[in-house]
Motif scaffolding. Structure first.
Motif, PDB file in Angstrom:
ATOM      1  N   LEU A 106      19.502  15.744  21.835  1.00  0.00           N
ATOM      2  CA  LEU A 106      19.852  17.116  22.182  1.00  0.00           C
ATOM      3  C   LEU A 106      20.165  17.240  23.671  1.00  0.00           C
ATOM      4  O   LEU A 106      21.200  17.803  24.060  1.00  0.00           O
ATOM      5  CB  LEU A 106      18.705  18.056  21.802  1.00  0.00           C
ATOM      6  CG  LEU A 106      18.883  19.537  22.116  1.00  0.00           C
ATOM      7  CD1 LEU A 106      20.060  20.109  21.332  1.00  0.00           C
ATOM      8  CD2 LEU A 106      17.609  20.309  21.793  1.00  0.00           C
ATOM      9  N   SER A 109      23.415  15.503  24.569  1.00  0.00           N
ATOM     10  CA  SER A 109      24.586  16.300  24.196  1.00  0.00           C
ATOM     11  C   SER A 109      24.884  17.361  25.253  1.00  0.00           C
ATOM     12  O   SER A 109      26.037  17.557  25.647  1.00  0.00           O
ATOM     13  CB  SER A 109      24.354  16.968  22.832  1.00  0.00           C
ATOM     14  OG  SER A 109      25.426  17.815  22.496  1.00  0.00           O
ATOM     15  N   ILE A 110      23.839  18.025  25.720  1.00  0.00           N
ATOM     16  CA  ILE A 110      24.012  19.033  26.765  1.00  0.00           C
ATOM     17  C   ILE A 110      24.542  18.391  28.046  1.00  0.00           C
ATOM     18  O   ILE A 110      25.440  18.931  28.709  1.00  0.00           O
ATOM     19  CB  ILE A 110      22.679  19.756  27.032  1.00  0.00           C
ATOM     20  CG1 ILE A 110      22.237  20.541  25.789  1.00  0.00           C
ATOM     21  CG2 ILE A 110      22.795  20.690  28.239  1.00  0.00           C
ATOM     22  CD1 ILE A 110      20.841  21.136  25.891  1.00  0.00           C
ATOM     23  N   ARG A 113      28.232  17.567  27.730  1.00  0.00           N
ATOM     24  CA  ARG A 113      29.037  18.795  27.841  1.00  0.00           C
ATOM     25  C   ARG A 113      29.167  19.226  29.302  1.00  0.00           C
ATOM     26  O   ARG A 113      30.261  19.580  29.766  1.00  0.00           O
ATOM     27  CB  ARG A 113      28.424  19.917  27.008  1.00  0.00           C
ATOM     28  CG  ARG A 113      29.099  21.267  27.239  1.00  0.00           C
ATOM     29  CD  ARG A 113      28.621  22.313  26.263  1.00  0.00           C
ATOM     30  NE  ARG A 113      27.197  22.496  26.253  1.00  0.00           N
ATOM     31  CZ  ARG A 113      26.513  23.193  27.168  1.00  0.00           C
ATOM     32  NH1 ARG A 113      27.159  23.755  28.186  1.00  0.00           N
ATOM     33  NH2 ARG A 113      25.219  23.324  27.075  1.00  0.00           N
ATOM     34  N   GLU A 134      25.210  19.100  19.600  1.00  0.00           N
ATOM     35  CA  GLU A 134      24.137  20.045  19.913  1.00  0.00           C
ATOM     36  C   GLU A 134      23.846  20.966  18.732  1.00  0.00           C
ATOM     37  O   GLU A 134      22.685  21.253  18.421  1.00  0.00           O
ATOM     38  CB  GLU A 134      24.497  20.859  21.149  1.00  0.00           C
ATOM     39  CG  GLU A 134      23.360  21.731  21.649  1.00  0.00           C
ATOM     40  CD  GLU A 134      23.682  22.388  22.978  1.00  0.00           C
ATOM     41  OE1 GLU A 134      22.824  23.155  23.467  1.00  0.00           O
ATOM     42  OE2 GLU A 134      24.781  22.166  23.528  1.00  0.00           O
ATOM     43  N   TYR A 135      24.894  21.422  18.037  1.00  0.00           N
ATOM     44  CA  TYR A 135      24.692  22.272  16.865  1.00  0.00           C
ATOM     45  C   TYR A 135      24.005  21.492  15.747  1.00  0.00           C
ATOM     46  O   TYR A 135      23.058  21.974  15.123  1.00  0.00           O
ATOM     47  CB  TYR A 135      26.039  22.802  16.360  1.00  0.00           C
ATOM     48  CG  TYR A 135      26.648  23.863  17.238  1.00  0.00           C
ATOM     49  CD1 TYR A 135      26.174  25.172  17.185  1.00  0.00           C
ATOM     50  CD2 TYR A 135      27.688  23.561  18.107  1.00  0.00           C
ATOM     51  CE1 TYR A 135      26.731  26.153  17.983  1.00  0.00           C
ATOM     52  CE2 TYR A 135      28.257  24.542  18.902  1.00  0.00           C
ATOM     53  CZ  TYR A 135      27.767  25.839  18.840  1.00  0.00           C
ATOM     54  OH  TYR A 135      28.319  26.805  19.636  1.00  0.00           O
ATOM     55  N   TRP A 138      20.179  20.665  16.546  1.00  0.00           N
ATOM     56  CA  TRP A 138      19.248  21.775  16.357  1.00  0.00           C
ATOM     57  C   TRP A 138      18.879  21.902  14.879  1.00  0.00           C
ATOM     58  O   TRP A 138      17.708  22.096  14.532  1.00  0.00           O
ATOM     59  CB  TRP A 138      19.850  23.081  16.868  1.00  0.00           C
ATOM     60  CG  TRP A 138      19.649  23.324  18.328  1.00  0.00           C
ATOM     61  CD1 TRP A 138      20.578  23.286  19.315  1.00  0.00           C
ATOM     62  CD2 TRP A 138      18.406  23.643  18.988  1.00  0.00           C
ATOM     63  NE1 TRP A 138      20.021  23.551  20.544  1.00  0.00           N
ATOM     64  CE2 TRP A 138      18.687  23.780  20.368  1.00  0.00           C
ATOM     65  CE3 TRP A 138      17.100  23.818  18.546  1.00  0.00           C
ATOM     66  CZ2 TRP A 138      17.703  24.085  21.309  1.00  0.00           C
ATOM     67  CZ3 TRP A 138      16.106  24.128  19.483  1.00  0.00           C
ATOM     68  CH2 TRP A 138      16.416  24.259  20.844  1.00  0.00           C
ATOM     69  N   ASN A 189      28.408  27.249  28.769  1.00  0.00           N
ATOM     70  CA  ASN A 189      26.948  27.128  28.743  1.00  0.00           C
ATOM     71  C   ASN A 189      26.306  28.036  27.705  1.00  0.00           C
ATOM     72  O   ASN A 189      25.107  27.916  27.447  1.00  0.00           O
ATOM     73  CB  ASN A 189      26.379  27.428  30.133  1.00  0.00           C
ATOM     74  CG  ASN A 189      26.692  26.336  31.131  1.00  0.00           C
ATOM     75  OD1 ASN A 189      26.676  25.157  30.800  1.00  0.00           O
ATOM     76  ND2 ASN A 189      26.996  26.716  32.370  1.00  0.00           N
ATOM     77  N   GLN A 191      26.827  27.749  24.723  1.00  0.00           N
ATOM     78  CA  GLN A 191      26.660  26.957  23.511  1.00  0.00           C
ATOM     79  C   GLN A 191      25.196  26.670  23.212  1.00  0.00           C
ATOM     80  O   GLN A 191      24.772  26.715  22.053  1.00  0.00           O
ATOM     81  CB  GLN A 191      27.422  25.626  23.623  1.00  0.00           C
ATOM     82  CG  GLN A 191      27.187  24.707  22.425  1.00  0.00           C
ATOM     83  CD  GLN A 191      28.135  23.548  22.372  1.00  0.00           C
ATOM     84  OE1 GLN A 191      29.331  23.736  22.188  1.00  0.00           O
ATOM     85  NE2 GLN A 191      27.620  22.331  22.533  1.00  0.00           N
ATOM     86  N   THR A 192      24.404  26.373  24.234  1.00  0.00           N
ATOM     87  CA  THR A 192      23.005  26.004  23.997  1.00  0.00           C
ATOM     88  C   THR A 192      22.204  27.136  23.365  1.00  0.00           C
ATOM     89  O   THR A 192      21.567  26.939  22.329  1.00  0.00           O
ATOM     90  CB  THR A 192      22.349  25.522  25.303  1.00  0.00           C
ATOM     91  OG1 THR A 192      23.008  24.323  25.740  1.00  0.00           O
ATOM     92  CG2 THR A 192      20.864  25.238  25.088  1.00  0.00           C
ATOM     93  N   ALA A 196      20.820  27.131  19.452  1.00  0.00           N
ATOM     94  CA  ALA A 196      19.392  27.319  19.156  1.00  0.00           C
ATOM     95  C   ALA A 196      19.185  28.506  18.229  1.00  0.00           C
ATOM     96  O   ALA A 196      18.413  28.431  17.259  1.00  0.00           O
ATOM     97  CB  ALA A 196      18.617  27.510  20.462  1.00  0.00           C
TER      98      ALA A 196
END
Length: 301
Positions: A106, A109-110, A113, A134-135, A138, A189, A191-192, A196
């Motif tokens: 996770l 991935s961040i 990005r 990231e999707y 989660w 940003n 996206q996180t 979640a």
């Protein structure tokens, strides 16, 4: 290892036949510039590479190709790449370290990005698996923690509604205050927190009792029926739109509404034909490949 093999074969039966049927139709009609990218499930990588060209030139090509070439199929390339990589990663990681592995992936991935946002801000980096991961992660993390009985402190109905409200709110905020243009391709940003929130929403939807109002609504037979073929509908909806336009049929509405209604109706007809005549019989072969040592899958994956 046997269970891993069974998983791969069942996923192939579910995903590949209808996909290749549609892609071969596109290739036969001469509608795609990069047939090997479609056939090899690497359209997302090709799209990112193409976006590194001068942006005005790429943007013009992309706007013309989006519908005609069904470029939306890039997302299925990401999905297939994930289905190849993640089960292997899970298999090679001992049970003791799986939570740590998922958290590490996770954060990786961040980090990827953020690096791409800094170095290639106008590219379509959002199509790459390391960014989209990231999707997925989660969802995997929620599933794994649920399997380990670590989410008993969460109340599913609350997770469902809070997650859904958060997703809608965050998307609205990003759309209003954030960047404009190709949001899903040049992600930000936001996206996180969105990923979640989607994790909470999907886990809540999965975990609520069958008597919950949302569960009862989604059990409505027409929803279940079209839900079964939702993958096929996604495959054909842009093709159907253009095919309907080519018929020259005029409905008693505005041109935009004509296209929407006609394209939607033709999508349903094409989806039903492919589902009943091709996809469902092949997918039914999974009954010969039951998972070993499990009580069955809630989703029939």
């Amino acid at each position: 290892l046997k269970r891993l093999e069974v998983f791969y074969v069942r996923r192939i039966l579910r995903i590949c036949p209808a996909y290749y049927l549609v892609v071969l139709l596109l290739v036969t009609m001469g509608l795609v510039n990069y047939p090997l990218a479609y056939l090899g499930y690497v359209l997302n990588i090709k799209l990112f590479a193409a976006s590194l060209a001068p942006f005005a030139e790429f943007q013009q090509w992309f706007m013309e190709a989006w519908r005609r070439q069904s470029v939306h199929l890039w997302s299925l390339s990401v999905e297939e790449q994930f289905y190849i990589v993640y089960p292997l990663l899970l298999y090679l990681t001992s049970v003791r370290w799986r939570t740590a592995m998922l958290v590490t992936v996770l954060f990786m991935s961040i980090a990827v990005r953020l690096w791409l946002m800094a170095h290639y801000p106008r590219s379509f980096y959002g199509t790459l698996l390391p960014v989209c991961a990231e999707y997925f992660v989660w969802g995997c993390l929620f599933s794994w923690l649920e399997n380990r009985r670590r989410l008993t402190w969460l109340w599913p109905p609350r997770a469902l509604w809070v997650g859904l409200f958060s997703v809608v709110l965050l998307v609205a905020i990003e759309f209003h205050f954030g960047q404009s243009g190709f949001l899903q391709f040049s992600v930000s940003n936001y996206q996180t927190p969105i990923a979640a929130a989607m994790g909470f929403f999907i886990w809540g939807l999965w975990s609520v009792d069958d008597t919950h109002i949302v569960a009862r609504a989604l059990s409505f037979r027409p929803f279940v029926y079209f839900g079964e073929m939702s993958y096929t509908l996604y495959l054909v909806h842009l093709i159907a739109w253009d095919l309907f336009s080519a018929t020259g049929i005029v409905l008693p509405f505005s041109p935009e509404t004509n296209g929407l209604i006609g394209g939607f109706a033709l999508s349903l007809l094409m989806g039903m034909a492919i589902w009943h005549g091709f996809e469902k019989p092949i997918y039914g072969l999974r009954r010969y490949l039951p998972y070993i040592g499990t009580q069955g899958s809630k989703t029939g994956v």
